[in-house]
Design an enzyme around this catalytic site. Sequence first.
Site, PDB file in Angstrom:
ATOM      1  N   SER A 182       0.837  -1.196   0.000  1.00 12.54           N
ATOM      2  CA  SER A 182       0.000   0.000   0.000  1.00 12.54           C
ATOM      3  C   SER A 182       0.878   1.254   0.000  1.00 12.54           C
ATOM      4  CB  SER A 182      -0.961  -0.053   1.185  1.00 12.54           C
ATOM      5  OG  SER A 182      -1.964   0.923   1.085  1.00 12.54           O
ATOM      6  N   ALA A 183       0.782   2.095   1.030  1.00 14.58           N
ATOM      7  CA  ALA A 183       1.659   3.262   1.114  1.00 14.58           C
ATOM      8  C   ALA A 183       3.125   2.848   1.083  1.00 14.58           C
ATOM      9  CB  ALA A 183       1.364   4.048   2.379  1.00 14.58           C
TER      10      ALA A 183
END
Length: 314
Positions: A150-151
């Site tokens: 994700s991030a």
Amino acid sequence: MTTPDYTRLIDASTWDFIHRSEAAYPPDTASLTIADQRAIYDAMCRGFHRGYPPGITSKDRLFGGVPCRHYPGTDGTIVYFHGGGFVVGGLHSHDDVCADLCAATGLHVVSVDYRLCPEHPHPAAFDDACAATLAVAAELPAPLLLAGDSAGGNLAAATAHALGRHGQHGIAGQVLIYPGLGGDTDHGSYLTHAHAPMLTRDDVLFYGGIRHGNAPPPPADPSFAPLSDHDFTGLPPTLAIAAECDPLADDAGAYAARLAAAGTPARAVIETGLVHGYLRARTTVPRAAASFARITRTLSAMARGTWPETEDHA
């Protein structure tokens, strides 16, 4: 636009994971205070924590002045960046994920506790990612691999663009797991899966706004959005993995395509019927277990220098 039939796309074991996650981390959590979001996220992750495999240990220490957790191994190193929208998560949230990566690959793993927003807007997390990576490269054995979800997938790619061209600093590959890489939020999967379980388009916009202090995002800044780079040459071999039922799904394919067009070995995989955050389901959901096995096999092959020749289609 037709809404996907998630009752058909998502199997029963994944729905069990979704329901368990939502019981601990309700869909409206993004509307709470940052402190409450972090507390809820940390509690949810503790509920999924599986402990360490036999023989795996860890030690907290600084790399490049950045708090990290080192899981000792041999014959190469993975630098791992956790997910959490640049707002939540840390060394504890992905502790067992990193321990399992260490056990499955035999490599050193270093998890980076980069600074979070809103207290530390961009480029603080990117700066920490680069500082930690340089320090790890100077101390732990090559080859060096970057990975994140994700991030964290965004940070891994941004770090590769900044530090890893043409094998610099021993960076030999990267694996990006349901990454957000700066795709167009008004097109494609961002609209098709705008209301997907586990992550919605509104969530993506909310966390993106926090990251740049709700100011206009920086134009064409690969440290913020790797897809905005104008130069994709010389980057490390890359596996970009998307969850099918995720507004971020198109970013993985778009990124791999840009790399391949520039001559970089790259592959994108869409994991059928999976949702954002499925790493926490790697021991309970067969599809997630298969994806985690793909991740660890790829990292091992990258460390040996045999990927993508030993292409993994499992």
